[in-house]
Write a protein that holds these residues in place. Structure first.
Motif, PDB file in Angstrom:
ATOM      1  N   GLN A  22       7.980   7.239  -4.234  1.00 57.61           N
ATOM      2  CA  GLN A  22       6.827   7.267  -3.576  1.00 57.61           C
ATOM      3  C   GLN A  22       5.757   8.288  -3.648  1.00 57.61           C
ATOM      4  OE1 GLN A  22       7.039   6.566   0.731  1.00 57.61           O
ATOM      5  NE2 GLN A  22       5.462   5.572   0.788  1.00 57.61           N
ATOM      6  N   PRO A  23       4.413   8.203  -4.032  1.00 59.86           N
ATOM      7  CA  PRO A  23       3.660   9.272  -4.231  1.00 59.86           C
ATOM      8  C   PRO A  23       3.423   9.889  -3.031  1.00 59.86           C
ATOM      9  CG  PRO A  23       2.765   7.180  -5.278  1.00 59.86           C
ATOM     10  CD  PRO A  23       3.915   6.776  -4.306  1.00 59.86           C
ATOM     11  N   THR A  24       3.305  11.370  -3.116  1.00 63.64           N
ATOM     12  CA  THR A  24       3.363  12.103  -1.809  1.00 63.64           C
ATOM     13  C   THR A  24       2.045  11.997  -1.347  1.00 63.64           C
ATOM     14  OG1 THR A  24       2.955  14.056  -3.060  1.00 63.64           O
ATOM     15  CG2 THR A  24       5.189  13.783  -2.509  1.00 63.64           C
ATOM     16  N   ASP A  25       0.977  12.021  -2.020  1.00 63.28           N
ATOM     17  CA  ASP A  25      -0.383  11.809  -1.465  1.00 63.28           C
ATOM     18  C   ASP A  25      -0.678  10.436  -0.627  1.00 63.28           C
ATOM     19  OD1 ASP A  25      -0.196  10.172  -3.575  1.00 63.28           O
ATOM     20  OD2 ASP A  25      -2.162  10.876  -4.528  1.00 63.28           O
TER      21      ASP A  25
ATOM     22  N   ASP B 150       0.939  -1.148   0.088  1.00 61.60           N
ATOM     23  CA  ASP B 150       0.182   0.035  -0.052  1.00 61.60           C
ATOM     24  C   ASP B 150       0.914   1.259  -0.228  1.00 61.60           C
ATOM     25  OD1 ASP B 150      -2.308  -1.501   0.185  1.00 61.60           O
ATOM     26  OD2 ASP B 150      -2.491  -1.535   1.974  1.00 61.60           O
ATOM     27  N   ALA B 151       2.022   1.017   0.456  1.00 62.84           N
ATOM     28  CA  ALA B 151       2.947   2.319   0.287  1.00 62.84           C
ATOM     29  C   ALA B 151       3.457   2.734  -1.202  1.00 62.84           C
ATOM     30  CB  ALA B 151       4.244   2.080   1.147  1.00 62.84           C
ATOM     31  N   GLU B 152       3.175   1.894  -2.168  1.00 66.56           N
ATOM     32  CA  GLU B 152       3.380   2.142  -3.539  1.00 66.56           C
ATOM     33  C   GLU B 152       4.757   2.788  -3.890  1.00 66.56           C
ATOM     34  OE1 GLU B 152       0.201   4.516  -5.390  1.00 66.56           O
ATOM     35  OE2 GLU B 152      -1.170   3.695  -4.184  1.00 66.56           O
TER      36      GLU B 152
ATOM     37  N   SER C  13       7.989  15.446 -10.064  1.00 64.55           N
ATOM     38  CA  SER C  13       6.736  15.170 -10.736  1.00 64.55           C
ATOM     39  C   SER C  13       7.239  14.071 -11.578  1.00 64.55           C
ATOM     40  CB  SER C  13       6.031  16.244 -11.457  1.00 64.55           C
ATOM     41  OG  SER C  13       5.025  15.865 -12.323  1.00 64.55           O
ATOM     42  N   PHE C  14       6.253  12.925 -11.511  1.00 63.03           N
ATOM     43  CA  PHE C  14       6.717  11.528 -12.377  1.00 63.03           C
ATOM     44  C   PHE C  14       5.370  10.941 -12.732  1.00 63.03           C
ATOM     45  CE2 PHE C  14       8.201   7.375 -13.174  1.00 63.03           C
ATOM     46  CZ  PHE C  14       9.183   7.415 -13.900  1.00 63.03           C
ATOM     47  N   THR C  15       5.223  10.808 -13.972  1.00 64.75           N
ATOM     48  CA  THR C  15       3.912  10.034 -14.300  1.00 64.75           C
ATOM     49  C   THR C  15       2.730  11.130 -13.722  1.00 64.75           C
ATOM     50  OG1 THR C  15       3.633   8.727 -12.470  1.00 64.75           O
ATOM     51  CG2 THR C  15       4.757   7.699 -14.335  1.00 64.75           C
ATOM     52  N   ASP C  16       2.838  12.158 -13.947  1.00 62.60           N
ATOM     53  CA  ASP C  16       1.733  13.046 -13.551  1.00 62.60           C
ATOM     54  C   ASP C  16       1.438  13.122 -12.098  1.00 62.60           C
ATOM     55  OD1 ASP C  16       1.866  14.437 -16.175  1.00 62.60           O
ATOM     56  OD2 ASP C  16       0.182  12.855 -16.848  1.00 62.60           O
ATOM     57  N   ARG C  17       2.310  12.577 -11.119  1.00 60.49           N
ATOM     58  CA  ARG C  17       1.981  12.598  -9.770  1.00 60.49           C
ATOM     59  C   ARG C  17       2.973  13.268  -9.167  1.00 60.49           C
ATOM     60  NH1 ARG C  17      -0.328   6.883  -7.993  1.00 60.49           N
ATOM     61  NH2 ARG C  17      -0.609   7.845  -5.997  1.00 60.49           N
ATOM     62  N   SER C  18       2.854  13.927  -8.041  1.00 58.72           N
ATOM     63  CA  SER C  18       3.716  14.329  -6.961  1.00 58.72           C
ATOM     64  C   SER C  18       4.419  13.234  -6.232  1.00 58.72           C
ATOM     65  CB  SER C  18       3.227  15.521  -6.260  1.00 58.72           C
ATOM     66  OG  SER C  18       4.361  15.793  -5.198  1.00 58.72           O
ATOM     67  N   MET C  19       5.788  13.075  -6.475  1.00 56.62           N
ATOM     68  CA  MET C  19       6.577  12.003  -5.901  1.00 56.62           C
ATOM     69  C   MET C  19       7.727  12.457  -4.962  1.00 56.62           C
ATOM     70  SD  MET C  19       5.286   9.175  -7.209  1.00 56.62           S
ATOM     71  CE  MET C  19       4.485   8.668  -8.481  1.00 56.62           C
ATOM     72  N   ARG C  20       7.902  11.548  -4.161  1.00 54.78           N
ATOM     73  CA  ARG C  20       9.152  11.913  -3.240  1.00 54.78           C
ATOM     74  C   ARG C  20      10.020  10.703  -3.713  1.00 54.78           C
ATOM     75  NH1 ARG C  20      11.612  15.273   0.235  1.00 54.78           N
ATOM     76  NH2 ARG C  20      12.473  14.068   2.156  1.00 54.78           N
ATOM     77  N   VAL C  21      11.176  11.403  -4.111  1.00 54.00           N
ATOM     78  CA  VAL C  21      12.267  10.636  -5.096  1.00 54.00           C
ATOM     79  C   VAL C  21      13.606  10.513  -4.127  1.00 54.00           C
ATOM     80  CG1 VAL C  21      13.450  10.548  -7.240  1.00 54.00           C
ATOM     81  CG2 VAL C  21      11.222  11.575  -6.941  1.00 54.00           C
ATOM     82  N   LEU C  22      14.076   9.236  -4.149  1.00 50.99           N
ATOM     83  CA  LEU C  22      15.652   9.058  -3.751  1.00 50.99           C
ATOM     84  C   LEU C  22      16.377   8.524  -5.007  1.00 50.99           C
ATOM     85  CD1 LEU C  22      17.672   8.821  -1.405  1.00 50.99           C
ATOM     86  CD2 LEU C  22      16.829   6.473  -1.447  1.00 50.99           C
ATOM     87  N   LEU C  23      17.283   9.756  -5.141  1.00 50.60           N
ATOM     88  CA  LEU C  23      18.298   9.199  -6.414  1.00 50.60           C
ATOM     89  C   LEU C  23      19.595   8.723  -5.759  1.00 50.60           C
ATOM     90  CD1 LEU C  23      17.827  10.067  -9.330  1.00 50.60           C
ATOM     91  CD2 LEU C  23      16.396  11.566  -7.544  1.00 50.60           C
ATOM     92  N   ARG C  24      20.248   7.505  -6.451  1.00 46.45           N
ATOM     93  CA  ARG C  24      21.367   7.082  -6.053  1.00 46.45           C
ATOM     94  C   ARG C  24      22.184   6.721  -7.312  1.00 46.45           C
ATOM     95  NH1 ARG C  24      20.947   8.771  -1.739  1.00 46.45           N
ATOM     96  NH2 ARG C  24      20.862   7.659   0.432  1.00 46.45           N
TER      97      ARG C  24
END
Length: 445
Positions: free
Chosen positions: A123-126, A68-70, A100-111
């Motif tokens: 992970q979607p912020t919503d 469910d955390a997607e 923004s990714f796939t038209d959704r606000s995302m929390r992104v970790l880059l490595r």
């Protein structure tokens, strides 16, 4: 605003508890929300560390992460991909970002791996906000459940704290009007002690004033009784003198006035005596015998008025008290019934036992008492709104004081029915012994 001290305390403390609960709930919610967001960032960092070290491949299922955390992983390769969404992610530095990714606000970790390839954990912020909000709401449940408990405890504490005041009010309400005993200071809250001390001072001043009034009434009645008696004797001596009819009428009116004045003085003396402290020790007094003696004394008067005075029921029964006080009480009640009973009427007396009480009941066929006067009938000098006979208004007041001093009760109630009126007086006194015999007699006046 309520005038009740208990209400004010409860309202004030309720407002404080609710305000404190709301403020603490708001801070707890925000703190828990931030903690939940940080925890989800930690999950992204852990996933990223596993992918960067090669322990988990990007095409494998992310175990240990709630579906469910997607949480998702996007491989960005070793070079940017133009103006695509992956290319926009490539332009970000390693670390946590919001994009923004796939038209959704995302929390992104880059490595970036050792071979130069890069990947993003998203992970979607919503979804993150929903998870954090649910977790934060759970922290409010204890506070929400605690507030009603605190309100209940507050009400109980207030009621317990004010209980001494309630007991004090009950003590004052249950006292006789002439009871000036100081209120106890022991076992009372320190906040109430100055108030109780002030009440005790007021009671002491009232006691001194009442004692002065009693002494004045007793002294005045005693001083007036001697000249009134002498005047009465002189008026009696005029019966042997040959006087005109008009003079005899004036003498008769004078003698009647003397008799009323003498009766008033005797009642004033009796009232002063019985309002003072008891002068004798209580003994076992046969109530039935005293009532018989009083009836025997009153029979000549009832015979002159044509009143049928007698017993409906008389049982041998005794009570504890002073014989003179009890006889005065009985005499005043019977005199009152005879005075207000018209010629040809009846006065019925009953003496009986009911449980642990000795009961004296006197019924007459007079006009009764006006309903508005029932509550005031025992007040000194109160004669009611429709007096039909001469009286001092002290007889029933003396009865009330004697009965109270004996630890009993007296009640007056009107008798009503088809073509029937009258007054019923019921006196209840503690019985001193048990009597089983029952004697029924009837003395006719």
């Amino acid at each position: 605003m309520t005038s009740s001290l208990r209400g004010r305390l409860f309202v004030g403390l309720t407002a404080v508890i609710l305000l404190a609960g709301c403020i603490s709930g708001a801070f707890s919610y925000l703190w828990a929300f931030d903690e939940a967001i940080e925890m989800q960032d930690s999950v992204l960092i852990q996933v990223g560390s596993l992918l960067q070290s090669g322990s988990v491949k990007s095409d494998q299922t992310l175990r240990g992460v709630d579906a469910d955390a997607e949480v998702d992983v996007v491989e960005l390769g070793t070079a940017p991909r133009g103006r695509t969404e992956e290319g926009q992610l490539w332009s970000l530095q390693d670390g946590l970002h919001v994009a923004s990714f796939t038209d959704r606000s995302m929390r992104v970790l880059l490595r970036t791996r050792l071979d130069g390839s890069r990947f993003a954990v998203l992970q979607p912020t919503d979804v993150r906000d929903d998870i954090a909000g649910n977790m934060a709401l759970r922290t409010l449940l204890p506070i929400t459940a605690l507030i009603p408990c605190l309100l209940l405890v507050t009400a109980l504490v207030i009621a317990r704290s004010l209980r001494p005041m309630v007991r004090l009010a009950g003590d004052l309400d249950s006292r006789r009007v002439d009871d000036m005993t100081p209120l106890p200071l022991a076992a009372t809250p320190s906040e109430l002690q100055p108030f109780i001390a002030s009440i005790n001072g007021l009671l002491q001043r009232m006691k001194l004033l009442m004692d002065q009034q009693r002494r004045f009434v007793a002294d005045a009645a005693h001083e007036l009784r001697t000249p009134i008696t002498a005047l009465g004797l002189q008026a009696e001596n005029l019966d042997s003198v040959d006087l005109p009819e008009s003079a005899r009428e004036r003498v008769a009116a004078l003698k009647e006035g003397m008799a009323r004045t003498k009766h008033l003085l005797e009642q004033l003396l009796a009232l002063a005596r019985h309002e003072a402290a008891p002068s004798g020790d209580a003994v076992v007094v046969p109530l039935d015998r005293i009532v018989k003696d009083v009836v025997a004394d009153v029979l000549p008067e009832t015979a002159r008025k044509g009143i049928d005075l007698g017993f409906e029921l008389i049982e041998p029964i005794a009570t504890a008290g002073e014989p003179v006080m009890i006889a005065t009480m009985v005499r005043n009640l019977i005199d009152n019934a005879v005075r207000f009973t018209p010629p040809g009427g009846r006065v019925d007396i009953g003496v009986l036992r009911e449980g642990s009480e000795a009961v004296l009941q006197i019924e007459d066929t007079g006009p009764g008492v006006a309903p508005d006067d029932i509550d005031r009938i025992f007040e000194p000098f109160f004669r009611g709104s429709r007096p039909t006979e001469d009286g001092t208004g002290l007889g029933l007041s003396i009865v009330k004081r004697i009965v109270d001093r004996l630890g009993g009760s007296v009640v007056l109630e009107n008798i009503s029915g088809p073509a029937l009126t009258g007054l019923r007086a019921i006196v209840r006194l503690p019985a001193a012994n048990s009597c089983s015999a029952s004697i029924r007699t009837h003395a006719t006046g």
